[in-house]
Design a protein around this motif. Sequence first.
Motif, PDB file in Angstrom:
ATOM      1  N   LYS A  23       0.836  -1.208   0.000  1.00 36.63           N
ATOM      2  CA  LYS A  23       0.000   0.000   0.000  1.00 36.63           C
ATOM      3  C   LYS A  23       0.867   1.253   0.000  1.00 36.63           C
ATOM      4  O   LYS A  23       0.593   2.200  -0.749  1.00 36.63           O
ATOM      5  N   LYS A  24       1.924   1.265   0.802  1.00 42.61           N
ATOM      6  CA  LYS A  24       2.828   2.421   0.819  1.00 42.61           C
ATOM      7  C   LYS A  24       3.493   2.606  -0.548  1.00 42.61           C
ATOM      8  O   LYS A  24       3.636   3.724  -1.030  1.00 42.61           O
ATOM      9  N   GLY A  25       3.902   1.507  -1.170  1.00 48.98           N
ATOM     10  CA  GLY A  25       4.528   1.578  -2.488  1.00 48.98           C
ATOM     11  C   GLY A  25       3.577   2.104  -3.553  1.00 48.98           C
ATOM     12  O   GLY A  25       3.973   2.905  -4.408  1.00 48.98           O
ATOM     13  N   ILE A  26       2.320   1.657  -3.500  1.00 52.71           N
ATOM     14  CA  ILE A  26       1.316   2.143  -4.453  1.00 52.71           C
ATOM     15  C   ILE A  26       1.114   3.644  -4.264  1.00 52.71           C
ATOM     16  O   ILE A  26       1.101   4.411  -5.228  1.00 52.71           O
ATOM     17  N   ARG A  46      -5.491   6.820  -1.113  1.00 52.72           N
ATOM     18  CA  ARG A  46      -5.902   6.599   0.280  1.00 52.72           C
ATOM     19  C   ARG A  46      -5.594   5.162   0.658  1.00 52.72           C
ATOM     20  O   ARG A  46      -6.018   4.226  -0.030  1.00 52.72           O
ATOM     21  N   ILE A  47      -4.838   5.002   1.758  1.00 52.52           N
ATOM     22  CA  ILE A  47      -4.503   3.651   2.221  1.00 52.52           C
ATOM     23  C   ILE A  47      -4.920   3.421   3.674  1.00 52.52           C
ATOM     24  O   ILE A  47      -4.887   2.301   4.149  1.00 52.52           O
ATOM     25  N   ASP A  48      -5.296   4.482   4.378  1.00 57.23           N
ATOM     26  CA  ASP A  48      -5.759   4.350   5.758  1.00 57.23           C
ATOM     27  C   ASP A  48      -7.272   4.294   5.746  1.00 57.23           C
ATOM     28  O   ASP A  48      -7.934   5.282   5.459  1.00 57.23           O
ATOM     29  N   LYS A  49      -7.803   3.132   6.055  1.00 54.57           N
ATOM     30  CA  LYS A  49      -9.241   2.909   5.915  1.00 54.57           C
ATOM     31  C   LYS A  49      -9.862   2.580   7.261  1.00 54.57           C
ATOM     32  O   LYS A  49      -9.180   2.144   8.187  1.00 54.57           O
ATOM     33  N   MET A  58      -7.526   3.198  -2.477  1.00 53.65           N
ATOM     34  CA  MET A  58      -8.363   4.009  -3.365  1.00 53.65           C
ATOM     35  C   MET A  58      -7.500   5.061  -4.044  1.00 53.65           C
ATOM     36  O   MET A  58      -6.723   5.757  -3.389  1.00 53.65           O
ATOM     37  N   LEU A  59      -7.632   5.164  -5.350  1.00 59.37           N
ATOM     38  CA  LEU A  59      -7.018   6.235  -6.130  1.00 59.37           C
ATOM     39  C   LEU A  59      -8.115   7.221  -6.491  1.00 59.37           C
ATOM     40  O   LEU A  59      -9.167   6.834  -7.010  1.00 59.37           O
TER      41      LEU A  59
END
Length: 100
Positions: A23-26, A46-49, A58-59
């Motif tokens: 997720k961090k890499g994306i 968005r990676i913190d859900k 989410m992009l």
Amino acid sequence: MVKHIILWTLKEELSENEKEEVKKGIKEGLEGLKGKIPGMTDIQVRIDKLASSNVDVMLDSSFESEEALKGYSVHPEHVKVANEKVRPYTAIRSCMDYEV
């Protein structure tokens, strides 16, 4: 203006630690495209859900036009990030594009 929203679910075989790194890499890869893609006006990942979510990433991106979005999809910088940081790790991809 055109909005381009993507939702990804990561592969189940990834451990929780691997998912966090992916997720961090994306996020870093896609947000690193800001200023490099003609016609892109904004990009956020968005990676913190919340626990109620059923996707992992989410992009949320914006483009000047549908033509600019089409250019983004084949732009070498985007293709590189997609091939190296996104596609190998995702199981499900959902997309919605719409005019604002």
